[in-house]
Design a protein around this motif. Structure first.
Motif, short mmCIF file in Angstrom:
data_model
loop_
_atom_site.label_atom_id
_atom_site.label_comp_id
_atom_site.label_asym_id
_atom_site.label_seq_id
_atom_site.Cartn_x
_atom_site.Cartn_y
_atom_site.Cartn_z
N GLY A 199 -60.98 71.12 65.79
CA GLY A 199 -62.48 71.17 65.74
C GLY A 199 -63.37 70.48 66.56
N SER A 200 -62.93 69.79 67.50
CA SER A 200 -63.82 68.85 68.30
C SER A 200 -64.35 69.70 69.54
CB SER A 200 -63.30 67.88 69.03
OG SER A 200 -62.14 67.92 69.62
N VAL A 201 -63.48 70.94 69.92
CA VAL A 201 -63.62 71.81 71.11
C VAL A 201 -65.06 72.66 70.65
CG1 VAL A 201 -62.24 73.63 70.37
CG2 VAL A 201 -62.87 73.18 72.83
N VAL A 202 -65.04 72.92 69.33
CA VAL A 202 -65.97 73.51 68.90
C VAL A 202 -67.42 72.85 68.33
CG1 VAL A 202 -66.92 75.57 67.46
CG2 VAL A 202 -64.42 75.45 68.10
N LEU B 216 -65.14 65.35 60.72
CA LEU B 216 -65.04 66.39 60.46
C LEU B 216 -63.86 67.38 60.72
CD1 LEU B 216 -68.66 67.41 62.03
CD2 LEU B 216 -68.11 67.37 59.42
N GLY B 217 -62.85 66.63 61.39
CA GLY B 217 -61.68 67.27 61.71
C GLY B 217 -60.73 66.86 60.56
N MET C 217 -53.18 64.52 63.55
CA MET C 217 -54.60 64.48 63.47
C MET C 217 -55.03 63.80 62.12
SD MET C 217 -56.09 68.14 64.87
CE MET C 217 -55.35 69.07 66.13
N ILE C 218 -54.24 64.08 61.23
CA ILE C 218 -54.71 63.47 60.04
C ILE C 218 -54.79 61.87 59.91
CG2 ILE C 218 -54.13 62.79 57.47
CD1 ILE C 218 -52.66 65.61 57.30
N VAL C 219 -53.65 61.22 60.47
CA VAL C 219 -53.73 59.77 60.75
C VAL C 219 -54.81 59.36 61.98
CG1 VAL C 219 -52.29 57.70 61.29
CG2 VAL C 219 -51.44 59.87 60.27
N ASN C 220 -54.81 60.14 63.08
CA ASN C 220 -55.68 59.65 64.02
C ASN C 220 -57.21 59.69 63.73
OD1 ASN C 220 -53.73 58.79 65.76
ND2 ASN C 220 -53.73 60.56 67.27
N SER C 221 -57.55 60.99 62.89
CA SER C 221 -58.79 61.23 62.56
C SER C 221 -59.31 59.99 61.69
CB SER C 221 -58.90 62.48 61.83
OG SER C 221 -58.76 63.43 62.69
N PHE D 110 -72.57 64.76 58.79
CA PHE D 110 -71.29 65.26 58.08
C PHE D 110 -71.40 65.82 57.00
CE2 PHE D 110 -68.25 63.56 55.23
CZ PHE D 110 -66.91 63.70 56.04
N LYS D 111 -72.34 65.38 55.86
CA LYS D 111 -72.34 65.77 54.61
C LYS D 111 -72.80 67.25 54.58
CE LYS D 111 -73.31 61.29 52.75
NZ LYS D 111 -74.58 60.49 52.16
N PHE D 112 -73.61 67.45 55.73
CA PHE D 112 -74.15 69.03 55.85
C PHE D 112 -72.96 69.95 56.26
CE2 PHE D 112 -76.35 72.31 58.30
CZ PHE D 112 -77.08 72.86 57.49
N LEU D 113 -72.09 69.50 56.96
CA LEU D 113 -71.19 70.36 57.55
C LEU D 113 -69.86 70.33 56.92
CD1 LEU D 113 -72.03 70.19 61.51
CD2 LEU D 113 -72.34 72.03 59.93
N PHE D 114 -69.45 69.52 56.12
CA PHE D 114 -68.26 69.10 55.82
C PHE D 114 -67.36 70.14 54.97
CE2 PHE D 114 -65.15 67.17 52.62
CZ PHE D 114 -64.27 66.69 53.65
N LEU D 115 -68.30 70.59 53.87
CA LEU D 115 -67.79 71.59 53.08
C LEU D 115 -67.63 73.03 53.76
CD1 LEU D 115 -67.24 72.70 50.01
CD2 LEU D 115 -69.58 73.21 49.66
N PHE D 116 -68.46 73.43 54.37
CA PHE D 116 -68.26 74.53 55.14
C PHE D 116 -67.02 74.53 56.15
CE2 PHE D 116 -73.29 74.52 55.27
CZ PHE D 116 -73.34 75.13 54.18
N ILE D 117 -66.88 73.52 56.75
CA ILE D 117 -65.75 73.38 57.44
C ILE D 117 -64.33 73.51 56.63
CG2 ILE D 117 -64.29 71.82 59.04
CD1 ILE D 117 -66.76 70.90 60.32
#
Length: 264
Positions: free
Chosen positions: A161-164, A186-187, A58-62, A80-87
């Motif tokens: 993460g995409s499934v959620v 976000l993943g 996933m690291i590379v594909n993301s 993205f900026k809003f959710l990134f830290l929480f994730i």
């Protein structure tokens, strides 16, 4: 080399689905590796190895998918900026919890979680309906709870993460193209934190074979990553052309197929 070649062919499919649906890592890699990992992998650690390898892919594909979607303006960076830290916070917590669960428990959790997502998405007609971009930005509390939950569950189960993320963004009024494009960056924290967690846990297991580093199976990692570079741009081009309502329905059908693969 034969194994790497075969995994590379599968990697093209992973790259396509990663860019097209945002879940080419966990939802393709985990079932395939669970079924085809060699007998040299200890039985108690097959699911851990499947998840660890999935997270590394996933690291590379993301990164690759994010670059392609960003070039076409598909990524909503404000969300993205809003959710990134929480994730990120949830990812660390999920990686810590992984050491407390057996391979079989993780498998059943994976299946149960997919079934929940499928049924909840079908019941909520907003997921399969055509959406005109009208995103309802979440409150800080909602974003915190959701982001930490996404990071925890996704890192624990190796699902990226995409499934959620995608059902959540759809229900708040985001088109499938933009939801998928946003799910890929976000993943990244989930993939990075999870990979190092499973790497560290696996190194402590003495009976893991030389074809692994920790809980990462190297022939599959190399093959999937190589094939992904071919598949990702193909998936992005298809995503640009799919009607929104059809896009969401195909997404749910693929989730059902994955559940069947994991049950069998």
């Amino acid at each position: 080399m034969i194994a790497i070649a075969l995994f590379s062919l599968i990697g093209v499919l992973i790259g396509i689905t990663s860019s097209l649906f945002g879940f080419g890592g966990g939802f393709i890699v985990v079932p395939i590796l669970y079924a085809f990992l060699p007998e040299t992998i200890p039985a108690d650690h097959v699911m851990h190895t499947a998840i660890g390898t999935s997270l590394a892919v996933m690291i590379v594909n993301s990164f690759n998918s994010t670059i392609h979607h960003a070039k076409n303006g598909n990524v909503r960076w404000d969300i993205f900026k809003f959710l990134f830290l929480f994730i990120c916070i949830g990812s660390v917590f999920g990686g810590f919890l992984a050491s407390f669960f057996t391979s079989e428990v993780l498998r059943f959790a994976f299946i149960a979680f997919l079934i929940y997502v499928i049924f909840s998405s079908i019941i909520k007609q907003t997921f399969v309906s055509t959406i005109r971009e009208d995103f309802q930005f979440p409150t800080y509390t909602n974003g915190l709870v959701t982001g930490v939950g996404i990071g925890t569950v996704s890192t624990l189960l190796g699902i990226g993460g995409s499934v959620v993320t995608i059902p959540y963004l759809r229900n708040r009024g985001l088109r499938m193209l933009h939801a998928v494009a946003l799910a890929t960056p976000l993943g990244l924290p989930i993939a990075i934190v999870g990979t190092f967690m499973y790497l560290g846990l696996g190194i402590q297991v003495a009976e893991m074979p030389a074809s692994t580093i920790g809980f990462i199976y190297l022939p599959a990692l190399f093959g999937f990553v190589f094939g992904g570079f071919i598949g990702v741009p193909i998936g992005r081009k298809i995503a640009q052309k799919l009607p929104d309502a059809l896009f969401s329905k195909v997404y749910l059908v693929l989730l059902i197929i994955v559940v069947i693969m994991m049950i069998e």
